[in-house]
Design an enzyme around this catalytic site. Sequence first.
Site, PDB file in Angstrom:
ATOM      1  N   HIS A 164       2.283   1.842   4.779  1.00  0.00           N
ATOM      2  CA  HIS A 164       1.045   1.555   4.387  1.00  0.00           C
ATOM      3  C   HIS A 164       0.987   0.692   5.236  1.00  0.00           C
ATOM      4  CE1 HIS A 164      -0.450  -1.062   1.384  1.00  0.00           C
ATOM      5  NE2 HIS A 164       0.829  -0.174   0.599  1.00  0.00           N
ATOM      6  N   CYS A 183       4.803   0.124  -3.151  1.00  0.00           N
ATOM      7  CA  CYS A 183       4.833   0.485  -1.628  1.00  0.00           C
ATOM      8  C   CYS A 183       5.038  -0.324  -0.722  1.00  0.00           C
ATOM      9  CB  CYS A 183       3.551   0.651  -1.244  1.00  0.00           C
ATOM     10  SG  CYS A 183       2.921   2.619  -2.299  1.00  0.00           S
TER      11      CYS A 183
END
Length: 264
Positions: A164, A183
């Site tokens: 992301h 992440c």
Amino acid sequence: NTLYANNNLQAHEAEIKKIIINMERLRWLNTESEVYILVNIPSYTLEFHQKKSVFHSKVIVGKPSTKSPTLESTINYFTSAPDWKVPQSIFVKEMLPKITMQYLENNHYSVYDQHGNEVEVNASKLQQIRRNPQRYSVRQSPGCDNALGAVVFRFPNSYGVYLHDTSQKQLFNKTVRALSHGCIRVEKAKELAFRLLQYDGSEDQIPVLETAMVQYKRKDFVLKQPVPLIVTYLTCLIKDGTPVFYDDIYHFDPLLENKFNLNK
């Protein structure tokens, strides 16, 4: 001179060990496809390999306490202006101690009950949340402060991680970028999304994506040709014929060295 020679020999032996174990790691990788995205955790880098080009970006990976996993998957779609469902562990350990109505408002957080209904937060409700946090969840709405930034790339995996964008662009200036909860944050997330659309033969969607990102409007972009993704852990790579070594940030190297009896 003898001490210098011994130190030189030890350093040389350590480098040879690194090369051997990383040759083994490379043997595990499935890079038969001409098109794939490769994230290497120790070098904090992402590469989008196509037939005649390689796109490069810095990344931020998981802290040693919340490691990014190695995996192979496929990026099927990405989403502009995503909202962020805060993982329960982050909610309880990091948010709950400082949660106030002002904190929620300033960071664009909304609270939901176990049935997915948004909860109106007041002083008494805050007390209930603090007493029974497991009954509540938190989401952050799209916007310039959203933790996922303007775009998130989704791929099937059992770890609940994704690639992301991020609102904390300044962190890419750091040399050591093991900073996330697992992440992988991509510095050039917008450019990666554009290149995925180009590869997919959907150049006409680039202005649509750019508008959605600027206006923080949620939109899914599904790829007709999903792109293989490899997240690996290589502490040595050969570049222009020369070995380049990276810090073993998760201390995985000794485990593999022991497996190959390289420490005897």
